[in-house]
Design an enzyme around this catalytic site. Structure first.
Site, PDB file in Angstrom:
ATOM      1  N   ASN A 134     -12.946  14.555   0.051  1.00  0.00           N
ATOM      2  CA  ASN A 134     -13.503  13.378  -0.556  1.00  0.00           C
ATOM      3  C   ASN A 134     -15.070  13.467  -0.504  1.00  0.00           C
ATOM      4  O   ASN A 134     -15.572  14.241   0.467  1.00  0.00           O
ATOM      5  CB  ASN A 134     -13.112  12.310   0.552  1.00  0.00           C
ATOM      6  N   HIS A 193     -18.796  11.306   0.760  1.00  0.00           N
ATOM      7  CA  HIS A 193     -19.112  10.251   0.991  1.00  0.00           C
ATOM      8  C   HIS A 193     -20.628  10.329   1.025  1.00  0.00           C
ATOM      9  O   HIS A 193     -21.230  11.155   1.413  1.00  0.00           O
ATOM     10  CB  HIS A 193     -18.458  10.043   2.351  1.00  0.00           C
ATOM     11  N   ASP A 211      -7.831  13.270   5.608  1.00  0.00           N
ATOM     12  CA  ASP A 211      -6.832  13.169   6.678  1.00  0.00           C
ATOM     13  C   ASP A 211      -6.524  11.375   6.330  1.00  0.00           C
ATOM     14  O   ASP A 211      -6.700  10.623   5.519  1.00  0.00           O
ATOM     15  CB  ASP A 211      -7.290  13.276   8.172  1.00  0.00           C
ATOM     16  N   ASP A 213     -12.843   8.031   5.897  1.00  0.00           N
ATOM     17  CA  ASP A 213     -13.788   9.105   5.901  1.00  0.00           C
ATOM     18  C   ASP A 213     -14.002   9.950   7.391  1.00  0.00           C
ATOM     19  O   ASP A 213     -15.093  10.190   7.944  1.00  0.00           O
ATOM     20  CB  ASP A 213     -15.060   8.384   5.746  1.00  0.00           C
ATOM     21  N   ARG A 233       0.957  -1.140   0.077  1.00  0.00           N
ATOM     22  CA  ARG A 233       0.025  -0.107   0.040  1.00  0.00           C
ATOM     23  C   ARG A 233       1.055   1.187   0.023  1.00  0.00           C
ATOM     24  O   ARG A 233       0.721   2.269  -0.627  1.00  0.00           O
ATOM     25  CB  ARG A 233      -0.792   0.040   1.309  1.00  0.00           C
ATOM     26  N   ARG A 267     -10.336   3.564  -2.945  1.00  0.00           N
ATOM     27  CA  ARG A 267      -9.201   2.951  -2.156  1.00  0.00           C
ATOM     28  C   ARG A 267      -8.811   4.291  -1.128  1.00  0.00           C
ATOM     29  O   ARG A 267      -8.792   5.289  -1.295  1.00  0.00           O
ATOM     30  CB  ARG A 267      -8.023   2.915  -3.042  1.00  0.00           C
ATOM     31  N   ILE A 268      -8.134   3.771   0.037  1.00  0.00           N
ATOM     32  CA  ILE A 268      -7.888   4.703   1.275  1.00  0.00           C
ATOM     33  C   ILE A 268      -6.439   5.228   0.581  1.00  0.00           C
ATOM     34  O   ILE A 268      -5.493   4.488   0.480  1.00  0.00           O
ATOM     35  CB  ILE A 268      -7.692   3.998   2.163  1.00  0.00           C
ATOM     36  N   LEU A 269      -6.573   6.605   0.522  1.00  0.00           N
ATOM     37  CA  LEU A 269      -5.101   7.367   0.235  1.00  0.00           C
ATOM     38  C   LEU A 269      -4.538   7.368   1.597  1.00  0.00           C
ATOM     39  O   LEU A 269      -4.761   7.873   2.499  1.00  0.00           O
ATOM     40  CB  LEU A 269      -5.660   8.765  -0.346  1.00  0.00           C
ATOM     41  N   GLY A 289      -7.280   8.902   8.344  1.00  0.00           N
ATOM     42  CA  GLY A 289      -8.147   7.866   8.473  1.00  0.00           C
ATOM     43  C   GLY A 289      -9.270   7.704   7.571  1.00  0.00           C
ATOM     44  O   GLY A 289      -9.240   8.105   6.463  1.00  0.00           O
TER      45      GLY A 289
END
Ligand code: GRF
Length: 211
Positions: free
Chosen positions: A102, A104, A136, A140, A62, A88-90, A138
């Protein structure tokens, strides 16, 4: 801005439409994806916007993928990254280097994660909605910029409810990104203010002004 997508890209298409007007105050300089087949990539190319793909499976882990994504974004020197249906989580390489927002499909902090619409339906809420927030590290969890509620109707299934949310979401995304571009922003802890000036924050070390 650089817009990141993983699928259809209807939110990205709404941004591209808005950017046709010079008064909007922003331009999409590139569209990026983690998925080579993402439908939105074709839409971007049709609109004459450069598109790039950084496939997750091409990297050992990752962190390497996140670094590659950050570099690719940096090539276009955006003032803002917009994650609009990017699944995907940045990580820190992207979020630590680029200001990023983002969208949501729920009223955060309720129902974070990849199945927000399904989770809201299963919970039996009468209202859900959409949130735009700064990213950030985390999931969402970053400072909220705006939210719009959407009612859950009797007989809704996940697809019907998601479609109703997306109609509202596109308008919120276009409005909010335009405001950020035209007025700038200040993040003070969890609080986001539009505009580059405002009341003095209590703790200046917590305050970030961008761009
Ligand atoms: C949106 O509802 C977004 O909030 C969620 O995925 C959906 C993307 O839709 N993360 P699209 O690709 O913009 O049509």
């Amino acid at each position: 801005m650089v817009v990141l997508i993983s699928g259809t890209g209807s939110n990205m298409a709404a941004l591209l439409d808005a950017c046709r007007s010079p008064e909007y105050g922003a331009q999409v300089v590139a569209v990026g994806s983690d998925r080579p087949g993402a439908g939105g990539l074709e839409k971007a190319e049709e609109a004459g916007v450069p598109a790039f793909v950084v496939p997750f499976r091409d990297y050992a882990d990752r962190s390497e993928w996140d670094t590659a994504m950050s570099e690719r974004i940096a090539d276009f020197e955006p003032d803002l990254v917009v994650s609009a249906g990017f699944m995907r989580i940045l990580g820190p390489a992207v979020v630590g280097r680029h200001a990023a927002v983002n969208i949501h499909p729920a009223l955060l902090p309720s129902f974070p994660g990849a199945h927000a619409v399904r989770d809201a339906l299963a919970h039996g809420v009468r209202f859900t909605g959409t949130t735009i927030h700064f990213l950030d590290e985390g999931v969402d969890s970053g400072p909220i910029i705006d939210q719009v509620p959407v009612p859950v109707e009797d007989g809704d299934d996940e697809a019907a409810l998601h479609e109703r949310i997306k109609t509202v979401e596109r308008r919120m995304l276009v409005d909010t990104v335009g405001e950020l571009a035209r007025r700038g922003w200040t993040v003070d802890g969890r609080h986001v203010r539009l505009g580059r000036t405002g009341p003095s924050p209590t703790d200046a070390s917590e305050t970030k002004e961008t761009p």
